[in-house]
Design an enzyme around this catalytic site. Structure first.
Site, PDB file in Angstrom:
ATOM      1  N   HIS A  26      26.377 -22.193   1.934  1.00 33.40           N
ATOM      2  CA  HIS A  26      25.268 -21.600   2.480  1.00 33.40           C
ATOM      3  C   HIS A  26      23.950 -21.565   1.554  1.00 33.40           C
ATOM      4  CE1 HIS A  26      28.359 -19.188   5.162  1.00 33.40           C
ATOM      5  NE2 HIS A  26      27.826 -20.159   5.964  1.00 33.40           N
ATOM      6  N   GLU A  39      22.681 -18.444  -0.486  1.00 29.76           N
ATOM      7  CA  GLU A  39      23.674 -17.678  -1.224  1.00 29.76           C
ATOM      8  C   GLU A  39      23.669 -18.408  -2.769  1.00 29.76           C
ATOM      9  OE1 GLU A  39      27.266 -17.849   1.063  1.00 29.76           O
ATOM     10  OE2 GLU A  39      26.305 -16.426   2.702  1.00 29.76           O
ATOM     11  N   HIS A  46      30.846 -17.626  -2.293  1.00 27.14           N
ATOM     12  CA  HIS A  46      29.781 -17.195  -1.321  1.00 27.14           C
ATOM     13  C   HIS A  46      29.170 -16.058  -1.997  1.00 27.14           C
ATOM     14  CE1 HIS A  46      30.646 -19.425   2.605  1.00 27.14           C
ATOM     15  NE2 HIS A  46      31.882 -19.552   1.906  1.00 27.14           N
ATOM     16  N   GLU A  68      33.259 -13.741  -2.471  1.00 29.09           N
ATOM     17  CA  GLU A  68      32.150 -13.024  -2.159  1.00 29.09           C
ATOM     18  C   GLU A  68      31.349 -12.234  -3.299  1.00 29.09           C
ATOM     19  OE1 GLU A  68      30.359 -13.408   0.780  1.00 29.09           O
ATOM     20  OE2 GLU A  68      31.688 -13.786   2.322  1.00 29.09           O
TER      21      GLU A  68
END
Length: 985
Positions: A788, A791, A885, A970
């Site tokens: 992504h 990010e 991420h 994350e």
């Protein structure tokens, strides 16, 4: 007993008095007991019997309605029971016939309010004139009968939740009546003793404006101006906040919805995709509607409004209907998926399995020729059955020892930030930004010719209108000037090398400029940056300022000052406006509109070949003055909440500060909040959902330097060219005698950019057969990041991972000697270059394509999966797979993993009865991190497999490839609220 004594009124009255006292003293618990004992039904029957008397016993009616009003809220079916028994009209008729008997109609109204919670009852009562009846009871300010007024307003608000009743109220002009009543109470209630009545009127307005006709009637009655003015007068009194908040909700709801001022919601840029098959499973896959689902469960928008100013960030709860409950689907089914012959193409990316190191090792370590390992000895037999027993045992011991290996860098001072800038005293020279905005004789003009030739000339920074404020004083005192240069201490940033990397980067927007922070680099600020405390009432203040646009339209400038869709857009010379730019790698800013003198609306560009995904921003601002607060509103965000409401700040890089020896990205901005605005999203952009709105990120910045050039970003930028520069520097810096470092090109992206694949491990101790065997048999750890583009923190975490693995730290050396690391540091280079937030050039979320990636549309995912399938085919399954991420809704660092049992525990299925046997090893790595990494939060980890995540890397690698330790890691985009990284003021 009550039913048996209906002919003895006094006995009934005594019993009802006792029950009322019992319920009053016992509260809701005793009311619930009465309901479970059938008390509601008995009271309704008594009411029906008593109504037949002529005239009815007033005392009995008062007591019956009082008791029904107390126990009614505990009976969810009281509305249906009352309708079946015919009790609705009994209470209504009592009110109609006794308007002057306040003692009787007060409990009757309370019961009608309870009845009206049932929508069928509300419609039925409305047909019988209850709405008109309520407006006979409520009225202008009066100190008499305020209790009756409050109950009547509450009843009316409940009745108006019915669309039928709301339309009836609009047709009879009651919206104007409600506004008049509210203004009257507002003016006369100077001591604020009747705030509940005033709020009751607002609740009625709120109910009636739930329908389109009600909102139109509100606007026509000048309701926006009335509520705006009254709420502004209430701001000084904190106890009146409920009135201000409710008024704000009504005004936001009634604010006329507008489309974004864009020619199309599609991206300003377009990329022609390769033709895909017209039929078959691939065609079906790409004809699906757009998917708004994100990795962190936070793209699903809710219609609930944030009414409190300091609402805590609630944890994301799993929806049972999204959790996979099919045991057969949950059980990992290791399958190659592609023919072995086809997978042999990936053999070239694993030369470490056949490398003999005869050339690279010192001559005195070479083995006798009779014992030498031929180049193809193990390469041609990619199966562990041909390895020595000692090697097999070693592999098993390494796997068992995972829990004993610390993944935390023990050398706290060995931190790399990838900026490499220090202060040095040198002869008087200057640097130039490559993103110049006006011609200068010292530097090449901006445009497509900027990177022609083998070198880029650097000139004086005056080409951007920025001169060092400290230059004169320094020159006069010492004859020298402070200049920033790349340091040998942190050598992973190289300005000249970065320019060389930019030359080979291919972009769809065809960027011809370079952002100064990316070219020059940055260092971390020498101070801690605490999470910002949000001032009380900032959100409603910003909303009020937005509402002023409608009320005071003559004060709005509405001037377009930057527009990608209209490149000829220009600002008149001498105009007092800021200048904007985002025409550089990873930049994202589509349009800027000056609203007031120092306020600007900013619109972000959609991901290429998409019509949504707006969150990442990166743009340049210049032409500012000092001592002025400039407000920036990014008006087309899509997520329903953000860490900007909980302490997060945007980042700013000042070129002037960099020239003054402070090249920092710093957290800036005051009055920051994130809220729903009046710009409506199309159903196409909202994934088929209608009635959705965009959200605004607003922040105010006061600049320190006049005519500075500043850059703003959602998070610390990390471009594709930066990655290439870092990898090249790492490769040139490493010691080949100790570290095995290899960089390959996995594939080319749609735009023609290369997707790098990095291999890191330790060189074998020698080229003896046992040492080569140990080298080749090390377990694989497979890492990936930046699928992504928005990010960016995923890239910074990956950069830290690469530099740590290449360092001389003993723990890093131990890891290299124990594992072979296969790393894809950027899975979506095209998206990163283009300034996308989530998608690749195909307009799709690549982390939803792992189940069936298309080699033409998703080459990086197709070949990344191919690498893993190849390892599975040769029986070299990775010990760990981890995809990096960033998370926009939570703080700290945490992991998502996969577990059958934990998934079942979140459903109604009994995991124990399913006879499941599951190795708990999937929790080992998160547990290690929670014990060694202060930023890691085990409590935020989840190992549940959701249906909406079935095509993500984490789930596919676990289910199809068979990697038990398959994770998404994350990292917060905001900061930490735990451990030593928690920073407080």
């Amino acid at each position: 007993f009550l039913l048996q004594n209906t002919k003895d009124p006094q006995t009934i009255l005594n019993i009802l008095n006792i029950l009322i006292e019992v319920v009053s003293l016992g509260g809701g618990r005793r009311a619930s007991v009465l309901v479970t004992k059938g008390g509601t039904q008995i009271l309704l029957q008594l009411l029906l019997t008593a109504s037949k008397d002529s005239p009815p016993n007033e005392e009995l009616m008062v007591l019956l309605h009082t008791l029904l009003a107390k126990i009614g809220p505990k009976d969810k079916k009281i509305g249906m029971k009352a309708r079946i028994n015919g009790a609705l009209n009994i209470s209504l008729n009592l009110v109609k016939q006794n308007l002057q008997n306040h003692r009787l109609i007060l409990p009757c109204l309370q019961v009608l309010r309870v009845y009206s919670t049932n929508s069928v009852n509300a419609v039925s009562l409305g047909k019988n004139g209850v709405v008109e009846l309520m407006f006979k009871i409520i009225g202008p300010f009066s100190k008499k009968n305020t209790s009756l007024m409050k109950v009547a307003l509450d009843t009316l608000a409940a009745l108006l939740k019915s669309k039928t009743n709301a339309r009836r109220a609009v047709d009879r002009g009651y919206v104007q009546v409600l506004l008049t009543i509210y203004v009257d109470w507002h003016r006369h209630d100077s001591r604020h003793r009747y705030m509940l009545i005033r709020k009751g009127v607002l609740q009625c307005i709120k109910s009636v404006t739930n329908i389109k006709l009600g909102r139109k009637a509100f606007i026509d009655a000048n309701g926006m101006k009335i509520l705006y003015n009254t709420s502004q007068e209430c701001l000084a009194v904190r106890t009146l906040d409920p009135l201000v908040n409710t008024s704000s909700l009504i005004m936001r709801k009634c604010f006329p919805k507008n489309r974004l001022p864009l020619p199309t919601i599609k991206s300003a840029f377009h990329f022609q995709l390769p033709v895909i098959p017209a039929t078959g499973p691939v065609a079906q896959l790409y004809n699906l509607p757009p998917d708004d689902e994100s990795d962190d469960n936070d793209d699903a928008e809710t219609e609930s409004e944030i009414e409190t100013e300091n609402d805590d960030d609630k944890d994301q709860h799993f929806k049972n209907d999204d959790i996979e409950t099919d045991i057969n689907k949950l059980k990992p089914r290791q399958e190659v998926g592609r023919p072995i012959e086809e997978l042999k193409m990936y053999e070239q990316f694993f030369p470490e399995l056949s490398e003999n190191f005869q050339v690279k090792r010192p001559a005195f370590l070479e083995l006798p020729k009779k014992d030498s390992i031929k180049d193809s000895s193990l390469h041609q037999q990619n199966d562990q059955r041909n390895l020595l027993p000692s090697c097999q045992c070693l592999s098993q011991e390494i796997v068992k020892g995972l829990d004993r290996i610390s993944l935390q860098n023990s050398a706290k001072n060995d931190q790399y930030y990838g900026t490499g800038c220090v202060i040095k005293k040198e002869s008087k020279t200057s640097l130039a930004t490559l993103a110049c905005s006006k011609p200068c004789e010292h530097v090449s003009p901006c445009g497509s010719s900027l990177f022609e030739g083998s070198s880029v000339q650097l000139g004086k920074l005056c080409c951007t209108g920025v001169d060092s404020e400290e230059e004169d004083s320094r020159s006069s005192s010492s004859g020298e000037q402070v200049v920033l240069e790349v340091s040998d201490v942190s050598p992973v940033h190289d300005c000249d090398l970065y320019i060389e990397m930019v030359k080979t980067t291919k972009s769809i927007p065809e960027y011809s400029e370079v952002a100064y922070p990316d070219y020059f680099g940055h260092i971390p600020p020498p101070f801690k940056e605490p999470i910002l405390e949000r001032p009380y009432g900032v959100q409603r203040t910003k909303i009020s300022q937005d509402i002023e646009r409608l009320i005071h339209q003559n004060d709005i400038i509405d001037r377009v000052v930057y527009d990608l869709d209209n490149l000829s857009c220009s600002v008149p010379e001498g105009a007092d406006v800021l200048k904007f730019n985002s025409k550089f790698e990873s930049g994202n800013l589509r349009k800027v509109i000056q609203i007031r003198k120092n306020e600007y609306d900013l619109i972000l560009n959609s991901d290429i070949n998409s019509n949504h995904y707006h969150q990442w921003f990166y743009f340049e601002v210049s032409g500012m003055k000092t001592g002025i607060g400039y407000r920036f509103n990014i008006i087309n965000c899509e997520k329903s909440n953000s860490q900007f409401n909980y302490g997060m700040q945007p980042l700013m890089y000042s070129v002037q500060e960099a020239l003054n020896s402070r090249p920092y990205w710093t957290r800036v901005g005051t009055d920051i909040c994130y809220y729903k605005n009046h710009f409506s999203r199309s159903s196409i952009a909202a994934g088929g959902q209608k009635g959705k709105s965009y959200y605004t990120i607003t922040f105010t910045v006061t600049f320190q330097h006049k005519d500075d050039v500043c850059y703003f970003a959602y998070h610390y930028p990390y471009t594709y060219s930066t990655l290439k520069m870092h990898l090249q520097k790492l490769e040139s810096m490493h010691n080949p005698q100790q570290i095995y470092f290899r960089q390959d090109v996995l594939c080319e992206t749609l735009a023609g950019n290369s997707c790098p694949l990095v291999t890191i491990t330790a060189m074998p101790e020698s080229n003896y057969y046992e040492h080569i065997c140990q080298f080749r048999n090390r377990p694989y750890v497979f890492l990936s990041a930046r699928v992504h583009p928005g990010e960016t923190n995923a890239s910074w975490v990956m950069k830290g991972t690469l530099e740590y693995l290449m360092s001389n730290n003993p723990s890093a050396q131990c890891l290299r000697e124990s594992y072979i690391f296969k790393i894809i540091p950027m899975l979506n280079p095209d998206g990163v270059v283009s300034g996308n937030h989530r998608c690749s050039l195909s307009g799709e979320d690549l982390n939803r394509q792992w189940q069936n990636p298309n080699p033409d549309l998703h080459p990086t995912i197709y070949h990344a999966k191919g690498l893993l399938q190849y390892l599975a085919a040769i029986k070299r399954l990775p010990l760990v797979y981890c995809d990096y991420h960033g998370h926009s809704r939570k703080k700290n660092v945490f992991m998502y993993g996969c577990s059958i049992k934990e998934t079942m525990w979140h459903t109604n299925v009994n995991a124990v009865s399913c006879d499941l046997m599951e190795d708990p090893g999937y929790r080992a790595l998160p547990k290690i991190l929670s014990q060694t990494a202060p930023a890691f939060c085990m409590g935020s980890c989840s190992f549940v497999v959701e249906k909406s995540k079935e095509s993500t890397a984490r789930v596919v690698v676990w289910r199809e490839i068979g990697v038990q330790r398959s994770y998404t890691m994350e990292s917060t985009l905001c900061g930490c609220d735990q451990g030593k990284y928690k920073v407080t003021k």
